[in-house]
Design a protein around this motif. Sequence first.
Motif, PDB file in Angstrom:
ATOM      1  N   ILE A 127       0.846  -1.195   0.000  1.00 44.68           N
ATOM      2  CA  ILE A 127       0.000   0.000   0.000  1.00 44.68           C
ATOM      3  C   ILE A 127       0.880   1.243   0.000  1.00 44.68           C
ATOM      4  O   ILE A 127       0.623   2.214  -0.715  1.00 44.68           O
ATOM      5  CB  ILE A 127      -0.929   0.018   1.228  1.00 44.68           C
ATOM      6  CG1 ILE A 127      -1.854  -1.194   1.212  1.00 44.68           C
ATOM      7  CG2 ILE A 127      -1.738   1.311   1.281  1.00 44.68           C
ATOM      8  CD1 ILE A 127      -2.694  -1.342   2.473  1.00 44.68           C
ATOM      9  N   ARG A 159     -10.352   4.681   3.066  1.00 45.03           N
ATOM     10  CA  ARG A 159     -10.268   6.006   2.468  1.00 45.03           C
ATOM     11  C   ARG A 159     -10.679   7.051   3.498  1.00 45.03           C
ATOM     12  O   ARG A 159     -11.853   7.169   3.834  1.00 45.03           O
ATOM     13  CB  ARG A 159     -11.182   6.111   1.250  1.00 45.03           C
ATOM     14  CG  ARG A 159     -10.783   5.218   0.078  1.00 45.03           C
ATOM     15  CD  ARG A 159      -9.561   5.739  -0.625  1.00 45.03           C
ATOM     16  NE  ARG A 159      -9.206   4.917  -1.801  1.00 45.03           N
ATOM     17  CZ  ARG A 159      -8.070   5.047  -2.455  1.00 45.03           C
ATOM     18  NH1 ARG A 159      -7.178   5.950  -2.052  1.00 45.03           N
ATOM     19  NH2 ARG A 159      -7.816   4.274  -3.488  1.00 45.03           N
ATOM     20  N   GLU A 168      -3.557  10.815  -2.012  1.00 48.20           N
ATOM     21  CA  GLU A 168      -4.386   9.622  -1.896  1.00 48.20           C
ATOM     22  C   GLU A 168      -3.692   8.479  -2.632  1.00 48.20           C
ATOM     23  O   GLU A 168      -3.305   8.614  -3.790  1.00 48.20           O
ATOM     24  CB  GLU A 168      -5.773   9.883  -2.471  1.00 48.20           C
ATOM     25  CG  GLU A 168      -6.554  10.932  -1.689  1.00 48.20           C
ATOM     26  CD  GLU A 168      -8.024  10.951  -2.062  1.00 48.20           C
ATOM     27  OE1 GLU A 168      -8.718   9.943  -1.785  1.00 48.20           O
ATOM     28  OE2 GLU A 168      -8.466  11.960  -2.630  1.00 48.20           O
ATOM     29  N   PHE A 169      -3.536   7.349  -1.956  1.00 49.27           N
ATOM     30  CA  PHE A 169      -2.833   6.219  -2.534  1.00 49.27           C
ATOM     31  C   PHE A 169      -3.701   5.509  -3.568  1.00 49.27           C
ATOM     32  O   PHE A 169      -4.928   5.626  -3.573  1.00 49.27           O
ATOM     33  CB  PHE A 169      -2.438   5.220  -1.440  1.00 49.27           C
ATOM     34  CG  PHE A 169      -1.627   5.818  -0.329  1.00 49.27           C
ATOM     35  CD1 PHE A 169      -0.728   6.845  -0.570  1.00 49.27           C
ATOM     36  CD2 PHE A 169      -1.766   5.352   0.974  1.00 49.27           C
ATOM     37  CE1 PHE A 169       0.020   7.395   0.456  1.00 49.27           C
ATOM     38  CE2 PHE A 169      -1.023   5.882   2.010  1.00 49.27           C
ATOM     39  CZ  PHE A 169      -0.132   6.914   1.755  1.00 49.27           C
ATOM     40  N   ASP A 170      -3.041   4.733  -4.422  1.00 46.56           N
ATOM     41  CA  ASP A 170      -3.761   3.912  -5.385  1.00 46.56           C
ATOM     42  C   ASP A 170      -4.592   2.858  -4.662  1.00 46.56           C
ATOM     43  O   ASP A 170      -5.723   2.573  -5.035  1.00 46.56           O
ATOM     44  CB  ASP A 170      -2.768   3.254  -6.342  1.00 46.56           C
ATOM     45  CG  ASP A 170      -3.459   2.389  -7.374  1.00 46.56           C
ATOM     46  OD1 ASP A 170      -4.283   2.939  -8.127  1.00 46.56           O
ATOM     47  OD2 ASP A 170      -3.181   1.178  -7.436  1.00 46.56           O
ATOM     48  N   ARG A 171      -4.013   2.279  -3.598  1.00 42.24           N
ATOM     49  CA  ARG A 171      -4.739   1.367  -2.719  1.00 42.24           C
ATOM     50  C   ARG A 171      -5.415   2.199  -1.633  1.00 42.24           C
ATOM     51  O   ARG A 171      -5.075   3.374  -1.435  1.00 42.24           O
ATOM     52  CB  ARG A 171      -3.770   0.373  -2.092  1.00 42.24           C
ATOM     53  CG  ARG A 171      -2.894  -0.396  -3.103  1.00 42.24           C
ATOM     54  CD  ARG A 171      -3.677  -1.472  -3.830  1.00 42.24           C
ATOM     55  NE  ARG A 171      -4.304  -2.372  -2.884  1.00 42.24           N
ATOM     56  CZ  ARG A 171      -3.635  -3.281  -2.148  1.00 42.24           C
ATOM     57  NH1 ARG A 171      -2.324  -3.422  -2.286  1.00 42.24           N
ATOM     58  NH2 ARG A 171      -4.274  -4.060  -1.317  1.00 42.24           N
TER      59      ARG A 171
END
Length: 207
Positions: A127, A159, A168-171
């Motif tokens: 993550i 989230r 904001e992370f991709d995961r």
Amino acid sequence: ISRDAVRAHIAVAAAGMVLLGGDDVQIEIDVGPGCTLEIEDVGGTVAYPGARSSWLLGARIGAGGTLLWHGLPFVVTDGADVVRRGSLTLESGAGAVIRETLVLGRHGERGGRLVSALTVVDAGGPILVERLEADGTEPEPGVLGSNRVVDAVIAVGFRPPARPMDLEFDRPGAMARHLSDHTHSSPLDPVWDAWVAHAKGRADVPV
């Protein structure tokens, strides 16, 4: 501080001066399935001059569990050489919110050498994988520049209510970060409060 069947709130304090040159601190955390563990620092951590020292954290968060850790400033004094490494493993439905504040030097100091790394993984893979190398005696453009304080709130496994400037992370997860020359100038206290409230809501624990 408090506990019930599915929640514990604990404080962490050093019994002596930490980190002295050559110290090796290792912390292992295991959060049970469906449980919430809230940790708060008492007094923060100061890395003193001397041989290389290390601060290693390993945490496993069981299915549906939640880890909340509000870290106070981690200060790297002049002449200190520190490796700080964290590793979080999340099982299904687990989440975490972490506050970390890294400071190069006490008041009037430039600070020593710091290598700080954080890795967060779940069954689907990484993550977050991050590594920072900084040296107060040799500031580098594009790393910290003239700043000596890195303050961050990191949420993983869900989230959070991120702001437009947050990463904001991709995961599932996000990071709010602030660079400055003073710890008191950080605007991240409300972010920590909001993301923790969201995490507790996920865990069905009263705020």
